[in-house]
Design a protein around this motif. Sequence first.
Motif, PDB file in Angstrom:
ATOM      1  N   GLU A  19       0.840  -1.201   0.000  1.00 45.25           N
ATOM      2  CA  GLU A  19       0.000   0.000   0.000  1.00 45.25           C
ATOM      3  C   GLU A  19       0.875   1.251   0.000  1.00 45.25           C
ATOM      4  OE1 GLU A  19      -3.213   2.346   2.845  1.00 45.25           O
ATOM      5  OE2 GLU A  19      -2.274   0.513   3.577  1.00 45.25           O
ATOM      6  N   TRP A  20       1.872   1.266   0.860  1.00 42.61           N
ATOM      7  CA  TRP A  20       2.758   2.422   0.953  1.00 42.61           C
ATOM      8  C   TRP A  20       3.459   2.674  -0.383  1.00 42.61           C
ATOM      9  CZ3 TRP A  20       5.696   1.708   6.235  1.00 42.61           C
ATOM     10  CH2 TRP A  20       4.763   1.626   7.269  1.00 42.61           C
ATOM     11  N   ALA A  21       3.947   1.598  -0.989  1.00 43.06           N
ATOM     12  CA  ALA A  21       4.674   1.715  -2.250  1.00 43.06           C
ATOM     13  C   ALA A  21       3.771   2.240  -3.367  1.00 43.06           C
ATOM     14  CB  ALA A  21       5.281   0.372  -2.634  1.00 43.06           C
ATOM     15  N   VAL A  22       2.532   1.770  -3.415  1.00 44.82           N
ATOM     16  CA  VAL A  22       1.609   2.244  -4.452  1.00 44.82           C
ATOM     17  C   VAL A  22       1.334   3.734  -4.267  1.00 44.82           C
ATOM     18  CG1 VAL A  22      -0.761   2.079  -5.339  1.00 44.82           C
ATOM     19  CG2 VAL A  22       0.555  -0.006  -4.912  1.00 44.82           C
ATOM     20  N   HIS A  23       1.064   4.158  -3.032  1.00 45.10           N
ATOM     21  CA  HIS A  23       0.823   5.583  -2.786  1.00 45.10           C
ATOM     22  C   HIS A  23       2.039   6.422  -3.177  1.00 45.10           C
ATOM     23  CE1 HIS A  23      -3.137   5.922  -0.983  1.00 45.10           C
ATOM     24  NE2 HIS A  23      -2.915   4.767  -0.376  1.00 45.10           N
ATOM     25  N   CYS A  24       3.224   5.949  -2.850  1.00 46.82           N
ATOM     26  CA  CYS A  24       4.440   6.690  -3.206  1.00 46.82           C
ATOM     27  C   CYS A  24       4.609   6.776  -4.720  1.00 46.82           C
ATOM     28  CB  CYS A  24       5.671   6.062  -2.551  1.00 46.82           C
ATOM     29  SG  CYS A  24       5.731   6.361  -0.766  1.00 46.82           S
ATOM     30  N   CYS A  25       4.304   5.695  -5.432  1.00 50.02           N
ATOM     31  CA  CYS A  25       4.398   5.724  -6.898  1.00 50.02           C
ATOM     32  C   CYS A  25       3.408   6.729  -7.476  1.00 50.02           C
ATOM     33  CB  CYS A  25       4.151   4.337  -7.476  1.00 50.02           C
ATOM     34  SG  CYS A  25       5.524   3.191  -7.259  1.00 50.02           S
TER      35      CYS A  25
ATOM     36  N   GLY B 222      13.165  -2.032 -10.728  1.00 50.21           N
ATOM     37  CA  GLY B 222      13.181  -1.125 -11.864  1.00 50.21           C
ATOM     38  C   GLY B 222      11.957  -0.227 -11.963  1.00 50.21           C
ATOM     39  N   ILE B 223      11.195  -0.111 -10.886  1.00 49.75           N
ATOM     40  CA  ILE B 223       9.991   0.722 -10.885  1.00 49.75           C
ATOM     41  C   ILE B 223      10.349   2.172 -10.575  1.00 49.75           C
ATOM     42  CG2 ILE B 223       7.790   1.128  -9.698  1.00 49.75           C
ATOM     43  CD1 ILE B 223       7.675  -1.986  -9.370  1.00 49.75           C
ATOM     44  N   VAL B 224      11.257   2.361  -9.639  1.00 54.10           N
ATOM     45  CA  VAL B 224      11.774   3.695  -9.326  1.00 54.10           C
ATOM     46  C   VAL B 224      13.282   3.647  -9.477  1.00 54.10           C
ATOM     47  CG1 VAL B 224       9.888   4.234  -7.713  1.00 54.10           C
ATOM     48  CG2 VAL B 224      12.035   3.303  -6.838  1.00 54.10           C
ATOM     49  N   SER B 225      13.875   4.822  -9.530  1.00 52.44           N
ATOM     50  CA  SER B 225      15.336   4.900  -9.509  1.00 52.44           C
ATOM     51  C   SER B 225      15.730   5.784  -8.341  1.00 52.44           C
ATOM     52  CB  SER B 225      15.881   5.426 -10.831  1.00 52.44           C
ATOM     53  OG  SER B 225      15.278   6.652 -11.160  1.00 52.44           O
ATOM     54  N   SER B 226      16.884   5.471  -7.788  1.00 54.96           N
ATOM     55  CA  SER B 226      17.397   6.186  -6.635  1.00 54.96           C
ATOM     56  C   SER B 226      18.531   7.089  -7.087  1.00 54.96           C
ATOM     57  CB  SER B 226      17.905   5.172  -5.612  1.00 54.96           C
ATOM     58  OG  SER B 226      18.527   5.827  -4.538  1.00 54.96           O
TER      59      SER B 226
ATOM     60  N   PRO C  57      22.483  16.181  -3.010  1.00 56.25           N
ATOM     61  CA  PRO C  57      21.598  17.138  -2.363  1.00 56.25           C
ATOM     62  C   PRO C  57      20.196  17.179  -2.979  1.00 56.25           C
ATOM     63  CG  PRO C  57      23.531  18.256  -3.306  1.00 56.25           C
ATOM     64  CD  PRO C  57      23.676  16.800  -3.561  1.00 56.25           C
ATOM     65  N   ARG C  58      20.085  16.861  -4.240  1.00 59.45           N
ATOM     66  CA  ARG C  58      18.773  16.814  -4.895  1.00 59.45           C
ATOM     67  C   ARG C  58      18.348  15.360  -5.129  1.00 59.45           C
ATOM     68  NH1 ARG C  58      16.619  21.299  -7.266  1.00 59.45           N
ATOM     69  NH2 ARG C  58      17.808  23.191  -6.962  1.00 59.45           N
ATOM     70  N   GLY C  59      18.876  14.497  -4.294  1.00 56.86           N
ATOM     71  CA  GLY C  59      18.625  13.070  -4.453  1.00 56.86           C
ATOM     72  C   GLY C  59      17.287  12.625  -3.918  1.00 56.86           C
ATOM     73  N   GLY C  60      17.022  11.373  -4.136  1.00 54.57           N
ATOM     74  CA  GLY C  60      15.773  10.767  -3.700  1.00 54.57           C
ATOM     75  C   GLY C  60      15.330   9.730  -4.715  1.00 54.57           C
ATOM     76  N   PHE C  61      14.040   9.555  -4.800  1.00 54.68           N
ATOM     77  CA  PHE C  61      13.472   8.568  -5.715  1.00 54.68           C
ATOM     78  C   PHE C  61      12.589   9.252  -6.746  1.00 54.68           C
ATOM     79  CE2 PHE C  61      14.414   6.112  -1.918  1.00 54.68           C
ATOM     80  CZ  PHE C  61      14.972   4.964  -2.452  1.00 54.68           C
ATOM     81  N   ARG C  62      12.564   8.664  -7.931  1.00 54.91           N
ATOM     82  CA  ARG C  62      11.618   9.062  -8.968  1.00 54.91           C
ATOM     83  C   ARG C  62      11.246   7.817  -9.764  1.00 54.91           C
ATOM     84  NH1 ARG C  62      15.969  12.781 -11.495  1.00 54.91           N
ATOM     85  NH2 ARG C  62      17.223  11.343 -12.681  1.00 54.91           N
ATOM     86  N   LEU C  63      10.133   7.903 -10.443  1.00 50.60           N
ATOM     87  CA  LEU C  63       9.709   6.770 -11.264  1.00 50.60           C
ATOM     88  C   LEU C  63      10.727   6.554 -12.368  1.00 50.60           C
ATOM     89  CD1 LEU C  63       5.858   7.338 -11.690  1.00 50.60           C
ATOM     90  CD2 LEU C  63       7.032   5.838 -10.066  1.00 50.60           C
ATOM     91  N   SER C  64      11.022   5.301 -12.642  1.00 59.93           N
ATOM     92  CA  SER C  64      11.954   5.015 -13.732  1.00 59.93           C
ATOM     93  C   SER C  64      11.223   4.524 -14.979  1.00 59.93           C
ATOM     94  CB  SER C  64      13.022   4.008 -13.294  1.00 59.93           C
ATOM     95  OG  SER C  64      12.440   2.833 -12.830  1.00 59.93           O
ATOM     96  N   ARG C  65       9.920   4.364 -14.855  1.00 59.94           N
ATOM     97  CA  ARG C  65       9.070   4.015 -16.006  1.00 59.94           C
ATOM     98  C   ARG C  65       7.849   4.930 -15.981  1.00 59.94           C
ATOM     99  NH1 ARG C  65       9.107  -2.163 -14.527  1.00 59.94           N
ATOM    100  NH2 ARG C  65       6.913  -1.780 -14.167  1.00 59.94           N
ATOM    101  N   ALA C  66       7.204   5.033 -17.102  1.00 62.38           N
ATOM    102  CA  ALA C  66       5.975   5.826 -17.170  1.00 62.38           C
ATOM    103  C   ALA C  66       4.919   5.183 -16.273  1.00 62.38           C
ATOM    104  CB  ALA C  66       5.476   5.886 -18.611  1.00 62.38           C
TER     105      ALA C  66
END
Length: 161
Positions: free
Chosen positions: A8-14, A53-57, A61-70
Amino acid sequence: MKLREGVEWAVHCCINLSWVPEGRAVPVAKLAEFHGLPTAYLNKQMNALARAGIVSSHSGPRGGFRLSRAPEEISLMDVAVAIDGQAQAFLCTGIRHHGVAGKITGLEGRRVPCTVAQAFSTAELAWRHHLAGQTIAGLAHAIRKANPTAPDHIRHWFNHN
């Protein structure tokens, strides 16, 4: 079928990541704060999504996670498997072959498909198929339809906090 809360947490974050400006990474601490979650535990979920491969790390300083696929390419099944693995929900132990049951049913030592296992397998297959057909983009659209300002509020919060 029971999924851990990390799914659930992962889906909300995505979904949240699908609404931040493209190319922008969000620190896991911000994602955790936004949902009132423990950062260390959410970080484990986000790292599992990264391994899948769903997100990339991204560090720095501007780091974090973002989606790696649409978002259209990320199914709920992808997320569930990344967090909970691919193990079957029901595992037949062959109980019908043991004890008195095996003797009176005539199944002792025979290889006959288990009706109970088949029923659970059919249900699980339908469940997995349904999750595979649901995408992060589809959920984001449904949320936006129910609350048109949600994406803007989320973008604003992540940009200013």
